[in-house]
Design a protein around this motif. Structure first.
Motif, short mmCIF file in Angstrom:
data_model
loop_
_atom_site.label_atom_id
_atom_site.label_comp_id
_atom_site.label_asym_id
_atom_site.label_seq_id
_atom_site.Cartn_x
_atom_site.Cartn_y
_atom_site.Cartn_z
N VAL A 250 0.84 -1.21 0.00
CA VAL A 250 0.00 0.00 0.00
C VAL A 250 0.87 1.25 0.00
O VAL A 250 0.61 2.21 -0.73
N LEU A 251 1.94 1.21 0.80
CA LEU A 251 2.80 2.39 0.95
C LEU A 251 3.87 2.47 -0.14
O LEU A 251 4.69 3.39 -0.14
N ARG A 252 3.87 1.48 -1.05
CA ARG A 252 4.79 1.46 -2.19
C ARG A 252 6.25 1.54 -1.76
O ARG A 252 7.04 2.38 -2.21
N ARG A 253 6.61 0.62 -0.87
CA ARG A 253 7.99 0.61 -0.39
C ARG A 253 8.38 -0.82 -0.03
O ARG A 253 7.55 -1.72 0.00
N HIS A 254 9.66 -1.01 0.27
CA HIS A 254 10.18 -2.30 0.71
C HIS A 254 10.99 -2.05 1.98
O HIS A 254 12.02 -1.39 1.95
N THR A 255 10.51 -2.57 3.10
CA THR A 255 11.22 -2.37 4.35
C THR A 255 10.78 -3.40 5.37
O THR A 255 9.67 -3.93 5.29
N LEU A 256 11.65 -3.69 6.32
CA LEU A 256 11.30 -4.56 7.44
C LEU A 256 10.86 -3.74 8.65
O LEU A 256 10.41 -4.29 9.65
N LYS A 257 11.00 -2.43 8.53
CA LYS A 257 10.66 -1.54 9.64
C LYS A 257 9.26 -0.97 9.43
O LYS A 257 9.08 0.09 8.83
N VAL A 258 8.27 -1.70 9.88
CA VAL A 258 6.87 -1.28 9.76
C VAL A 258 6.39 -0.83 11.13
O VAL A 258 6.43 -1.60 12.10
N SER A 259 5.94 0.41 11.22
CA SER A 259 5.52 0.99 12.50
C SER A 259 4.04 0.74 12.76
O SER A 259 3.28 0.36 11.86
#
Length: 337
Positions: A250-259
């Protein structure tokens, strides 16, 4: 006589091909040529037009010598469009030989990795094919022309199968997308998608959607069936999937840090906010992820955490205390404690 011999020897020493006449007005070079040049044969080009291209590039000495060679060997129908690696100052016969040699053809290739999202796939296709990105976005906007499976319900995301594709010189953006969808159809038949999805009480679209999550969440191939089992276990309990990959989509990103704030984003794809599977795939899964959904591992796991992203280590548990411990381990490795 002596001077002439010296000049000929010098010409040979420096690799200069001489020009001979094969017919009145038809000049030709001798030999296999030197150096390198790329020429492009356009679709529908006649032998004469190809000859003009070769002469302009310095490949052959005259258009007539090349046309004569093509006609003599009856190769008019054997010349195909594309880019070819040629040499300069080639004998017409040698030039024709190269054009008929598959290895001399410059073939563009595009590799689409597993799990890549639609927007990234289109960008990769545009870069690899040389076609405008706008051509691909327009083609995607008309999904009814792409020969999607009926169960895709017009969704292109999820059905562009990851693989390496050759790009023909005459290919359009829609041609490339259709080729990827044809490859998906082949993979779907290979894994028996429709029948096995029904056995799992899933529609084919739901199975592809689940596979896209498995692909996005998985660290190693061996983890895929376990991740699929976690998803099934949560679905069976009517619980929310709570997959970070869907929030990242949804946020159009790639990360392991999801708040925590990230997990509140308003979207039907946010599996923290709504129960069940999202309405469609969040990427384009490969065959291993599809197989994992159709053949999930056996287990009571309810949580999994990729505790060591660098080494792609994922741990599974059915105990909340262990899950929290694994989350701490991940945060430590990410430096977010």
């Amino acid at each position: 006589m002596l001077g002439g011999a010296v000049l000929v020897a010098a010409a040979i020493a420096f690799g200069v091909q001489s020009v001979v006449r094969t017919a009145p007005g038809a000049e030709d070079f001798e030999g296999a040529g030197t150096g390198s040049v790329t020429v492009e044969i356009t679709p529908g080009a006649s032998a004469g037009e190809i000859a003009e291209t070769l002469k302009h590039a310095g490949v052959v000495a005259s258009t007539q010598s090349f046309v004569d060679e093509v006609v003599r060997r009856s190769k008019e129908a054997s010349l195909h469009p594309g880019q070819y690696r040629m040499k300069r100052r080639m004998a017409a016969a040698a030039a024709l030989d190269l054009l008929l040699t598959p290895a001399s053809r410059v073939i563009r290739k595009v590799t689409v990795p597993e799990g890549m999202r639609l927007a990234d796939v289109l960008a990769a296709l545009a870069k690899g094919s040389g076609l405008p990105l706008s051509d691909f976005t327009k083609a995607v906007a008309e999904p009814d022309k792409l020969r999607l499976p009926a169960y895709a319900k017009g969704q292109v995301e999820g059905f562009l199968f990851p693989a390496t594709y050759e790009v023909e010189p005459t290919a359009t953006a829609a041609d490339l997308l259709r080729k990827m969808i044809v490859r998906f159809r082949a993979a779907a038949r290979h894994v028996d998608l429709e029948r096995l999805a029904a056995e799992r009480k899933l529609t084919p679209l739901q199975a592809v959607t689940m596979a896209s999550i498995v692909q996005a969440e998985g660290g190693q191939d061996a983890d895929y069936p376990k991740i699929a089992r976690v998803i099934f276990n949560r679905l069976d309990r009517g619980a929310k999937l709570e997959m970070d990959s869907t929030v990242n989509y949804v946020l159009r990103r790639h990360t392991l840090k999801v708040s925590m704030q990230d997990t509140k984003v308003a979207s039907p794809y946010n599996t923290y906010a709504r129960e069940g599977l999202p309405p469609g795939p969040i990427g384009n899964p490969g065959e291993k992820a599809l197989r994992a959904v159709l053949h999930p591992a056996s287990g009571d796991w309810y949580w999994f955490v990729t505790t060591d992203p660098g080494r792609r280590i994922t741990k599974f548990t059915d105990k909340e205390a262990e899950f929290l411990k694994y989350r701490e381990e991940l945060n430590k490795n990410l430096g977010t404690n």
